[in-house]
Structures are given as structure tokens and as C-alpha cells.
Design a protein around this motif. Sequence first.
Motif, PDB file in Angstrom:
ATOM      1  N   THR A  30      34.135  39.015  36.309  1.00  0.00           N
ATOM      2  CA  THR A  30      35.480  38.838  36.842  1.00  0.00           C
ATOM      3  C   THR A  30      36.070  37.576  36.231  1.00  0.00           C
ATOM      4  N   THR A  31      37.352  37.630  35.956  1.00  0.00           N
ATOM      5  CA  THR A  31      38.043  36.491  35.363  1.00  0.00           C
ATOM      6  C   THR A  31      38.677  35.643  36.461  1.00  0.00           C
ATOM      7  N   ASP A  32      39.294  34.553  36.066  1.00  0.00           N
ATOM      8  CA  ASP A  32      39.985  33.684  37.019  1.00  0.00           C
ATOM      9  C   ASP A  32      41.199  34.366  37.641  1.00  0.00           C
ATOM     10  N   CYS A  33      41.595  35.507  37.122  1.00  0.00           N
ATOM     11  CA  CYS A  33      42.734  36.248  37.672  1.00  0.00           C
ATOM     12  C   CYS A  33      42.377  36.974  38.968  1.00  0.00           C
ATOM     13  N   CYS A  34      41.092  37.100  39.278  1.00  0.00           N
ATOM     14  CA  CYS A  34      40.674  37.860  40.448  1.00  0.00           C
ATOM     15  C   CYS A  34      41.044  37.139  41.734  1.00  0.00           C
ATOM     16  N   THR A  35      41.747  37.850  42.617  1.00  0.00           N
ATOM     17  CA  THR A  35      42.075  37.340  43.948  1.00  0.00           C
ATOM     18  C   THR A  35      41.385  38.169  45.023  1.00  0.00           C
ATOM     19  N   GLY A  36      40.545  39.121  44.599  1.00  0.00           N
ATOM     20  CA  GLY A  36      39.888  39.988  45.572  1.00  0.00           C
ATOM     21  C   GLY A  36      40.849  40.921  46.274  1.00  0.00           C
ATOM     22  N   CYS A  37      42.033  41.070  45.713  1.00  0.00           N
ATOM     23  CA  CYS A  37      43.069  41.932  46.312  1.00  0.00           C
ATOM     24  C   CYS A  37      43.282  41.598  47.789  1.00  0.00           C
ATOM     25  N   ALA A  38      43.216  40.300  48.119  1.00  0.00           N
ATOM     26  CA  ALA A  38      43.456  39.783  49.480  1.00  0.00           C
ATOM     27  C   ALA A  38      42.588  40.480  50.520  1.00  0.00           C
ATOM     28  N   GLY A  39      41.336  40.729  50.163  1.00  0.00           N
ATOM     29  CA  GLY A  39      40.401  41.299  51.119  1.00  0.00           C
ATOM     30  C   GLY A  39      40.263  42.807  51.074  1.00  0.00           C
ATOM     31  N   SER A  40      41.020  43.465  50.226  1.00  0.00           N
ATOM     32  CA  SER A  40      40.919  44.922  50.068  1.00  0.00           C
ATOM     33  C   SER A  40      40.740  45.258  48.594  1.00  0.00           C
ATOM     34  N   PRO A  41      39.625  44.827  48.006  1.00  0.00           N
ATOM     35  CA  PRO A  41      39.450  45.009  46.562  1.00  0.00           C
ATOM     36  C   PRO A  41      39.348  46.475  46.159  1.00  0.00           C
ATOM     37  N   ALA A  42      40.067  46.803  45.105  1.00  0.00           N
ATOM     38  CA  ALA A  42      40.081  48.174  44.612  1.00  0.00           C
ATOM     39  C   ALA A  42      38.861  48.498  43.760  1.00  0.00           C
TER      40      ALA A  42
END
Length: 123
Positions: A30-42
Amino acid sequence: MIEVIEKHWLMSEGDGKATRKKKPRLLAITTDCCTGCAGSPACIEYCPIEACMFWVPDDDHSPFGRIEVDPYLCIGCQKCISKGPDGAFLDGCPWDAIEMVPTEDWEAMHGVSLPDAPPPPPS
């Protein structure tokens, strides 16, 4: 030596069919762009390996966090990424926050040699 990160739920559940039989040619990172989709990762729903992809919370910026990939479990299947051949969009990460890197490059960068088979689960 790589840093040991505690795995939190949400984690990939796996499909019960895929296993790591040999070291993959490519690893998902995972890169630094990952936000974890705010708790709902796709991305984690596509991973065929149990606990390979997992949530790491960002305590300072809840509900954000990130998804990490366990390099000892990753099979390099590329199901978690969103870019397919010739730039075609696939089902994985909608933000292009996962890249595939050559295993040899990852090993050299972290100073470790990954085994073919994953380590036994902790008891």
C-alpha cells in the motif's frame, strides 16, 4: 528487519482455496495514498488469503487508517489492485493506493528474504 505491525479487524477473510506454495514474483504494497476508505476498505474483500490484508488505525485521524499487506502471506495475485493490463480498471482499490513491486526489490529494501511458505500461525 521489517517492523511488526499489529493486525486489526477489518481483515481479509480469504476464500479457503488459495494458499502460498512458493514465494511470489510480485508483492502488493500500500502506498501513502491509502486512507483505508475511512473504515470501509474496498480492497480486502478481493484478497483470497486470510489475514493477508488488514486494517491499521490512525488514532490521530479517526475514522481514517490504512490497509497493510502481510508480505509473508501475499501470493501476488493482484486481485487487490485496480489497474489491469493496458490500464484497464479492475475491482480492487478504487484509489490506486496499492502497487505491485518485484519481491526481490522489496526484500532488498527491507533486508529480509521471504520464505516460500508462510510462517505458522501464532499459537
